[in-house]
Scaffold this active site. Sequence first.
Site, PDB file in Angstrom:
ATOM      1  N   ASP A   1      33.357  32.988  43.740  1.00  0.00           N
ATOM      2  CA  ASP A   1      34.182  33.766  42.765  1.00  0.00           C
ATOM      3  C   ASP A   1      34.227  33.215  41.652  1.00  0.00           C
ATOM      4  OD1 ASP A   1      35.629  35.963  44.541  1.00  0.00           O
ATOM      5  OD2 ASP A   1      35.863  34.350  45.703  1.00  0.00           O
TER       6      ASP A   1
ATOM      7  N   ASP B   1      29.366  27.814  43.549  1.00  0.00           N
ATOM      8  CA  ASP B   1      30.839  28.232  43.858  1.00  0.00           C
ATOM      9  C   ASP B   1      30.502  29.820  44.132  1.00  0.00           C
ATOM     10  OD1 ASP B   1      33.624  28.629  44.441  1.00  0.00           O
ATOM     11  OD2 ASP B   1      33.762  29.281  42.348  1.00  0.00           O
TER      12      ASP B   1
END
Length: 219
Positions: A10, A8
């Site tokens: 953020d 991922d």
Amino acid sequence: MLKALIFDMDGTLVHSDPVHLEAFAEVLRPEGVEINEEIYRSTIIGRTNEAIFASLLPHLPVEKHEAYADEKEATFRRMASDLKPLEGLLDLLAWAETRGIRIALVTNAPRLNADHMLEALGLARRFEVEITIEEVERGKPDPLPYLTALERLGIGADQAIAFEDSPSGMRAAKAAGLFSFGVLTGLSADEMREIGADGAILTFRDPALWEVLEHRIGR
């Protein structure tokens, strides 16, 4: 055999959540909507902009949600000028690359944000596969973004490890069948395990991570 690491963005590659919180707060202040850490954790973290603005501004039409989303992302890019990779990330990427382990990105963020952040972090062109929200019909918590990454990599879920920081992201990774580490930039280890994380790490130097990596490459 481990063939890929899927990240991922953020809260995983970088602890960017405080900047996102500030951007949401600035954009939504004229609507009288307060954004604090509790609201960010419960309503925003890991969700798509479509879902976020629908829940925060239910009285407004979709067109306004889209306009606010665009404004928020532009505000975030303006604010996110001093980002640093999460501790140990660069070493992990180098370790993977020297062993022929491929790396991929799966994010609910738009392409403009992904490009901006990867450039700011010095990670542009480091990911063989990059899945942003524009490239899939459904974002996380649906497993489709991860399934799309696996398809483009040409590997099975049992050949990869995912890294996530949010409930929606972790649910997506686990629904796609991936062994997944929860990165503790926003949630506790207990919270991560409750939503299915196979392990929880504070940074990419965590011994628990390296124990799994060494085991998966046959050492």
